[in-house]
Structures are given as structure tokens and as C-alpha cells.
Design a protein around this motif. Structure first.
Motif, PDB file in Angstrom:
ATOM      1  N   ALA A 103       0.840  -1.203   0.000  1.00  0.00           N
ATOM      2  CA  ALA A 103       0.000   0.000   0.000  1.00  0.00           C
ATOM      3  C   ALA A 103       0.875   1.253   0.000  1.00  0.00           C
ATOM      4  N   LYS A 104       1.946   1.221   0.797  1.00  0.00           N
ATOM      5  CA  LYS A 104       2.886   2.354   0.846  1.00  0.00           C
ATOM      6  C   LYS A 104       3.476   2.614  -0.543  1.00  0.00           C
ATOM      7  N   VAL A 124      -8.704   4.780  -7.889  1.00  0.00           N
ATOM      8  CA  VAL A 124      -8.877   3.616  -7.005  1.00  0.00           C
ATOM      9  C   VAL A 124      -8.502   3.968  -5.562  1.00  0.00           C
ATOM     10  N   ILE A 125      -7.487   4.819  -5.368  1.00  0.00           N
ATOM     11  CA  ILE A 125      -7.031   5.146  -4.011  1.00  0.00           C
ATOM     12  C   ILE A 125      -7.639   6.453  -3.493  1.00  0.00           C
ATOM     13  N   TYR A 130      -2.424   6.635   3.317  1.00  0.00           N
ATOM     14  CA  TYR A 130      -1.412   5.721   3.827  1.00  0.00           C
ATOM     15  C   TYR A 130      -1.112   6.042   5.290  1.00  0.00           C
ATOM     16  N   GLU A 131      -1.178   5.005   6.156  1.00  0.00           N
ATOM     17  CA  GLU A 131      -0.906   5.171   7.593  1.00  0.00           C
ATOM     18  C   GLU A 131       0.420   4.480   7.927  1.00  0.00           C
ATOM     19  N   LYS A 132       1.463   5.286   8.204  1.00  0.00           N
ATOM     20  CA  LYS A 132       2.793   4.728   8.465  1.00  0.00           C
ATOM     21  C   LYS A 132       2.896   4.022   9.815  1.00  0.00           C
ATOM     22  N   VAL A 133       1.958   4.309  10.741  1.00  0.00           N
ATOM     23  CA  VAL A 133       2.013   3.716  12.085  1.00  0.00           C
ATOM     24  C   VAL A 133       1.914   2.188  12.016  1.00  0.00           C
ATOM     25  N   THR A 270      -9.292  -1.993   3.443  1.00  0.00           N
ATOM     26  CA  THR A 270      -9.311  -1.099   2.271  1.00  0.00           C
ATOM     27  C   THR A 270      -8.062  -1.313   1.423  1.00  0.00           C
ATOM     28  N   TYR A 271      -6.896  -1.426   2.083  1.00  0.00           N
ATOM     29  CA  TYR A 271      -5.658  -1.705   1.347  1.00  0.00           C
ATOM     30  C   TYR A 271      -5.781  -3.012   0.564  1.00  0.00           C
TER      31      TYR A 271
END
Length: 702
Positions: A103-104, A124-125, A130-133, A270-271
Motif C-alpha cells: 500500500a505504501k 482507485v485510491i 497511507y498510515e505509516k504507524v 481497504t488496502y
């Protein structure tokens, strides 16, 4: 889209296209979506799907990287993640990490420039982030190989340090015991092993009572026994206890990590869907490349404008067998809504009908199709089809009864947003009665403003199509000489069934053919023969037109090549002219600089020398020399315009140029190193070294 009957998708071979698409899918998400491929009616949705497939196709054809590195099917892991108290294993967490990393990569790939270049793919996105945590949480606990790190907790670090020490201590103690037993000759060939998680020594069976310890087992031959020496029992117990503590601590850490990640369960789902969606788009693009498909235009109007359209499955089959596929060009619109195709059997009528139907289904499913990019597809809400034998044993219906039931449904439900296909309209009954019903059915469908294609052999339908507004004839061309279908659709004229021509060519008895002709209505026979002749004439005209177009193209090509040659020659002449002008300019500049230098020297001499008369003589001599030089150059130019220097040895009768007085004469006599040159009426003796042989220049060059 509503389809009738339920078997329509199978009859049009849409299921085979879905199977081809499914073969290109890698993820379960994409496979499920391909298996349940929907046929849409909303233009915005279809446009987006086609655009996405087209953009991905461009990326694949240009060998550009798109970050779909992992094939991940994580439905089970994501369900567990959303269940309170669930614990994911190290392997499952590694897969979650791969999902987050992919995803990243995707979010980073879509920079501002690529979002502009590939708007449909970036759609699509949209709405996600994007959640880096997520990666930070997993990387704090797991190392690169997916093992819980020593520093994941202080307790785990302490346990593993103790384990390391105890195992080293056990290794040293075990080696001492092993050496002692080896000296005593008790140890078998295997020497040592692990049983039940404990380190044991392999002894000969007859020596087992000579060694104190715990017997853990024996070999299949019973010649070897495995004993844990009493010196290592306590150490093994300590290690076993520490390993249990390690497992409990690892489980606790994984439970905490799973609980921390459960907050992002929806985002991770979702990813997962995003990756599956891109895999589905990639599968559609790969199928498009395989079929050599394009992105056609869409229209809100009820229209089918196909240029160079291929049946996708037939095209793939012929590609594998190195056979050509003949494209079809068809236009259905408000003016010409229904196409009636006639012609011989096995000539391609049904294939043409199926081609249009299958391509329409594919487009409204968001699939690229093998047509020219300028083709236009309208969007229909209903698709009706009647192909082949529809006999129903279940309802005790004959072929014709079933045919009429289908036609009843067509007439009751068709409208301006309906696309229909009828193969052999009116067949299965008496030709005269069936033909009459077929004509009535066609008239009703014309009133409904539906678009469709009908195939037939009935003469009355060909005649009706010729004079009914909204209906147009079409014919499948046929080579009467070779008895081979040409699979080419000719719009605007009906086709012959070639009944008698085929019978004659295959060698059927001429008497039988003649008897059959006598049974046929004379007008009917004459019309069929006229159709044959018209089709052959049209084919000859098309051939001549093709040859003429080829000659025109060749002529245009030659014209362009000639123009290029002329332009090149003109350019060369201009270059030569510029070179000549530059040479003259350079000579003049050199002359002026030399004159300037001499004048400066004279001025300096004027200032220094008291004898001004001497200086004036130098000035006059310079000016006289320059005037002489100019006169000589003019003479040379005049001579060069008329004559061309050829050089070589001077002979009697040669025209020569005298270098001293710049005149041209004819050599009359040669005396040693001199020659007698005739200038007009005056003979002059000149040194051979001062003569250059010349010839007259051609008139054109003058």
C-alpha cells in the motif's frame, strides 16, 4: 443490463471471455470479481472501468513498473484482526506487513505527475490514505524474517539471554559426557540427537545400563537407545522451563500487537481491496493486450458504429493457428436501426451477429475490445438474442413454437434502449407462412425503435428491408468460383443463397438441378440470379477500387520522394552559392586588410621621412598596383564566364589563356619553349609557362 433469455451470455460466449479474464487474475479478490463480472448501464462507471484498463495496458506495453509486488489473499487474517481477543501468528503478521508495504508503494507511486497522467488508476485510491504507524508497530516487534525481536520487551530479552547462557552451559557439559562415553566405547555411530526437545546421547543397546540417566527411546532396529545423561538433566529442565517462558512472552507480545493493529482493521481491509482492484485492472489490461484490443468511444445515444471489429475468441484462435481473421464494419443508428443479413450458409452471418453482441457485452463490462479506436458503442439496458434451435422438451414446445414465444417476448418488451439479435428469423415453418410472420415481427420491432441484427434466407425480408425506413440490407460475400465464403459483410444490398451455384460446383447431376429450377418461381429464380451477378460485379468493382487506391498511394509516395529530391537539390545549390559568396567575401576582406596595412605603413613613413616626394611615389605605386589588380580580376572574370581551364600540355590548335595580359588566342606554332599565339590578326610569341589550355563553356552555363 437485462438479458433474454438466461442462456444469452452462454450463447454469445461471454462466459468464455470471463474464463480468459479469470486466468489472468492472481488474487482471490480479482478472481471473484472476474467470475461475477457485471454488465453495467451507467456511462460514467463504464467509462472509468475502460479508462483504467487502458491506462494499465499502456503501462504494461511500455514496461513501466507498477507496485503490485505481492499476491496477497488475507481475508482470514483481516477477519481475525477485527475480532476482539484474537491473536495473529508471526507468519500472519508478516503478510499484514507485506500488505502495508505494498500500500505504501502504491500511494508513493502516485505522485502529482502520475495522478495527472493516470487519473483513472489514481481514482482507485481516492478517499483512502497511507498510515505509516501500521508498519512502525509491526517493525518494532518483528525482524526481517518475521521473528519476534529480543528487544520487543525487557522480559523477552532477559529470557533469551538466560536461554543463551544455559544452552552454552548444556553444550559444554554434554560434550564432556560424550567424550567420556566415547572413550568407554558405549556411543553408537549416531552419537547424539534431540528427542522431546531434550538433548540425548545415542548408545549401543547392550550398554544402556552402564550409563545413568533417562531413557527416551530406541531405534527401529533396537540396536541403539537414546539416553539423557544425569549430568545434563537439570540443565535440560532449566532450558525447557525458559523455552516455555519465552513462548508465553512471545504470545503476550503478539496479542498486544494484534490489539494495536485491530484499530486499523478497516484501513487494512481497504488496502486489501485496493490491491485486489489493481490486480483485476491488470488482468483486464493483459487480456486486452492478448486480444490486441482498444479503448472505443461511448455514446449516450442508441448507436453501434463498429470499425474493423473482430470476434475476440475467433481472433485468439486464429492467432494461435497463424490464420487471418476478417474484420467487420457495421453501423446501426437512428436512420438504419435494423440490419438484415442474407447470404449462403457457413458464410459468416451468425459469427457477425455474435461478434456485435459479444463486443457490446464486453464494453458494458468495462473490457477493452478488438475494434478500431474510432468505433462508438451506445449503452443499452436490454439485450435480447435468439440463436439456433430453441426446441423445449420441458414445455413440450416445437422449434417454431419456441421461436414464436421468443419473438412474442421481443415485441412486448423491446424499446429504444434494446439491442436484439435474431438468427434465421421465421425459420422452422413453411417458408411462405414463416416468411410472412417474420415480416410482421420485423415491422413491429421497427416501430419499437430498437436496434438489432437479423439473419435470413427469406426473399420477402430482403425486399422489405430494401423499402422500409430504418431497415437496411447486408450480404455476406461469397466466391462463386471457389465456393468459399469470404466472410466479408457488404452493407446496402441483399445476398444470394447460391443454392444452384453450389449444387453445380459440387457436381450434382445437372438434370436434378434443372428439375429443381423448374419447380422454383421464375421471378424468384431470376432475382436470386440477379443478386449473384450484382455481388460478383460489386466484388470486381471493389477489387478495381482497391487497385486504384494502391496506385494512388504509390503515386503519392513517388511524388513525395521526388519533392524530397528536389528540395535536397535546391538546398545543395543554396549551400554552394553561400560557399561561393563567402569565398568572395573572404578574399575581399583579405584584400582590404592588406591595403589597410600598407596604407598605415605609408602614413608612418610620411611622418618619419622628410622626403615627401618619395612617400607620394609609394602611394601612387600602391594605388596603380591596386587598379591594375582590379582590372586583371575583371578580365579574369570575363574570360572565366566564357572559357573553362582544362590545363595539360599545349598543342598546336589549342585555345589558350595568356596569364600576363589576360587574353585568349589560338596556338599556331610551337618553337621550343615558346609558342606563336594568334590574337585576332596579330601573331604573338609567348612562353609556354605563361599559357593555360582552355575550352568554351556550354551555352547553358554561360
Amino acid at each position: 443490463m437485462r438479458v433474454f433469455p438466461e442462456s444469452a451470455l452462454v450463447q454469445l460466449e461471454f462466459e468464455k471471455v470471463k474464463a480468459l479474464l479469470l486466468a489472468h487474475c492472481r488474487t482471490e479478490y480479482a478472481k471473484e470479481k472476474a467470475a461475477q463480472l457485471r454488465i453495467h448501464t451507467k456511462k460514467e462507471f463504464i467509462q472509468l472501468e475502460l479508462q483504467q484498463s487502458y491506462e494499465m495496458k499502456l503501462l504494461l506495453e511500455q514496461s513501466q513498473y507498477f507496485p503490485t509486488d505481492y499476491v496477497l489473499n488475507l481475508s482470514r487474517e483481516l477477519k481475525l484482526l477485527s475480532i476482539p481477543g484474537a491473536v495473529l501468528s508471526e507468519d500472519q503478521l508478516v503478510n499484514i506487513r507485506k500488505l502495508a508495504e505494498n500500500a505504501k508503494s502504491i500511494f508513493h507511486w502516485f505522485d502529482a505527475e502520475r495522478r495527472t497522467a493516470y487519473p483513472a488508476l489514481s481514482n482507485v485510491i481516492e478517499g483512502s490514505y497511507y498510515e505509516k504507524v501500521i508498519l512502525e508497530l509491526i517493525n518494532d516487534v518483528l525482524d526481517e524474517s518475521g521473528i519476534v525481536k529480543d528487544d520487543a520487551s525487557e522480559a523477552l530479552g532477559s529470557i533469551r539471554m538466560n536461554l543463551y547462557r544455559k544452552r552454552n552451559e548444556l553444550r559444554r557439559e554434554f560434550e564432556k559426557v560424550l567424550k567420556k562415553l566415547q572413550k568407554q566405547g558405549y556411543v553408537a555411530d549416531i552419537e547424539e540427537s534431540f528427542l522431546n526437545g531434550r538433548r540425548v546421547v545415542a548408545l549401543f543397546a547392550e550398554q544402556k545400563r552402564q550409563v545413568k540417566g533417562i531413557l527416551h527411546g530406541e531405534s527401529e532396529t533396537r540396536r541403539t537407545v537414546f539416553v539423557e545423561p544425569e549430568e545434563t538433566i537439570e540443565l535440560n529442565n532449566d532450558i525447557f522451563s525458559l523455552e516455555n517462558e519465552e513462548r508465553r512472552e512471545v504470545y503476550r507480545i503478539l496479542r498486544e500487537l494484534t490489539a494495536s493493529l485491530s484499530i486499523y482493521a478497516a484501513l487494512l481491509s481497504t488496502y486489501h481491496s485496493i490491491l485486489g482492484e489493481y490486480d483485476f485492472i491488470r488482468a483486464k489490461a493483459r487480456l486486452g493486450i492478448e486480444m490486441q484490443a482498444n479503448y472505443p468511444m461511448l455514446s449516450d445515444a442508441s448507436v453501434v458504429e463498429l470499425k474493423q471489429a473482430y470476434h475476440p475468441l475467433l481472433k485468439l484462435y486464429n492467432q494461435k493457428n497463424n490464420k487471418p481473421t476478417i474484420p467487420t464494419t457495421i453501423s446501426l443508428n437512428e436512420k438504419n436501426r435494423i440490419l438484415v443479413i442474407s447470404g449462403p450458409n457457413a458464410g459468416g452471418k451468425t459469427v457477425t451477429l455474435k461478434t456485435v453482441g459479444l463486443l457490446q457485452l464486453m464494453v458494458q463490462s468495462g473490457l477493452l475490445v478488438p475494434v478500431h479506436p474510432e468505433s462508438t458503442f451506445g449503452l443499452f439496458k436490454q439485450l435480447m438474442i435468439h440463436i439456433g434451435d430453441t426446441q423445449s422438451l420441458e414445455y413440450d414446445l416445437s422449434t417454431y413454437s419456441s421461436h414464436l414465444l421468443h419473438m412474442k417476448y421481443f415485441m412486448e418488451n423491446a424499446n429504444g434502449r434494446t439491442l436484439f439479435f435474431i438468427d434465421e428469423l421465421g425459420s422452422g415453418s413453411d417458408p411462405n407462412l414463416g416468411g410472412a410472420f417474420a415480416e410482421v415481427i420485423l415491422q413491429e420491432l421497427v416501430k419499437k425503435h430498437s436496434l438489432g441484427i437479423v439473419t435470413t434466407h427469406y426473399l420477402n425480408l430482403k425486399v422489405m428491408a430494401n423499402h422500409t425506413p430504418g431497415v437496411i440490407n447486408g450480404a455476406m460475400s461469397f466466391d462463386e468460383v471457389s465456393l468459399m465464403p469470404l466472410y466479408k459483410l457488404l452493407i446496402g444490398k441483399p445476398g444470394s443463397s447460391y443454392t444452384f451455384a453450389i449444387a453445380e460446383r459440387i457436381g450434382l447431376d445437372k438434370k436434378l438441378i434443372e428439375r429443381a429450377r423448374q419447380l422454383v418461381d421464375e421471378d424468384h429464380f431470376r432475382l436470386d440470379k440477379l443478386l449473384n451477378t450484382a455481388e460478383n460485379d460489386l466484388r470486381h468493382i471493389e477489387k478495381k477500387e482497391k487497385d486504384l487506391n494502391r496506385l494512388i498511394r504509390e503515386n503519392e509516395k513517388l511524388k513525395k520522394e521526388m519533392q524530397q529530391v528536389m528540395d535536397k537539390e535546391k538546398h545543395q545549390q543554396q549551400v554552394e552559392l553561400l560557399k561561393h559568396q563567402n569565398k568572395i567575401t573572404e578574399e575581399k576582406m583579405a584584400y582590404l586588410k592588406d591595403t589597410e596595412r600598407k596604407l598605415k605603413a605609408i602614413v608612418q613613413e610620411w611622418k618619419r621621412n622628410d622626403n615627401k616626394q618619395e612617400v607620394m611615389k609609394q602611394v601612387n605605386a600602391l594605388l596603380f598596383h591596386e587598379r591594375q589588380k582590379q582590372v586583371a580580376e575583371k578580365k579574369d572574370k570575363k574570360i572565366n564566364e566564357k572559357f573553362e581551364e582544362v590545363g595539360g600540355a599545349v598543342k598546336v590548335g589549342d585555345k589558350v589563356k595568356m596569364t600576363r595580359n589576360r587574353q585568349v588566342g589560338t596556338v599556331k606554332e610551337i618553337k621550343g619553349k615558346n609558342a606563336v599565339v594568334q590574337l585576332g590578326a596579330i601573331p604573338i610569341t609567348v612562353s609556354l609557362n605563361d599559357l593555360i589550355v582552355v575550352i568554351d563553356k556550354p551555352v547553358e552555363e554561360k
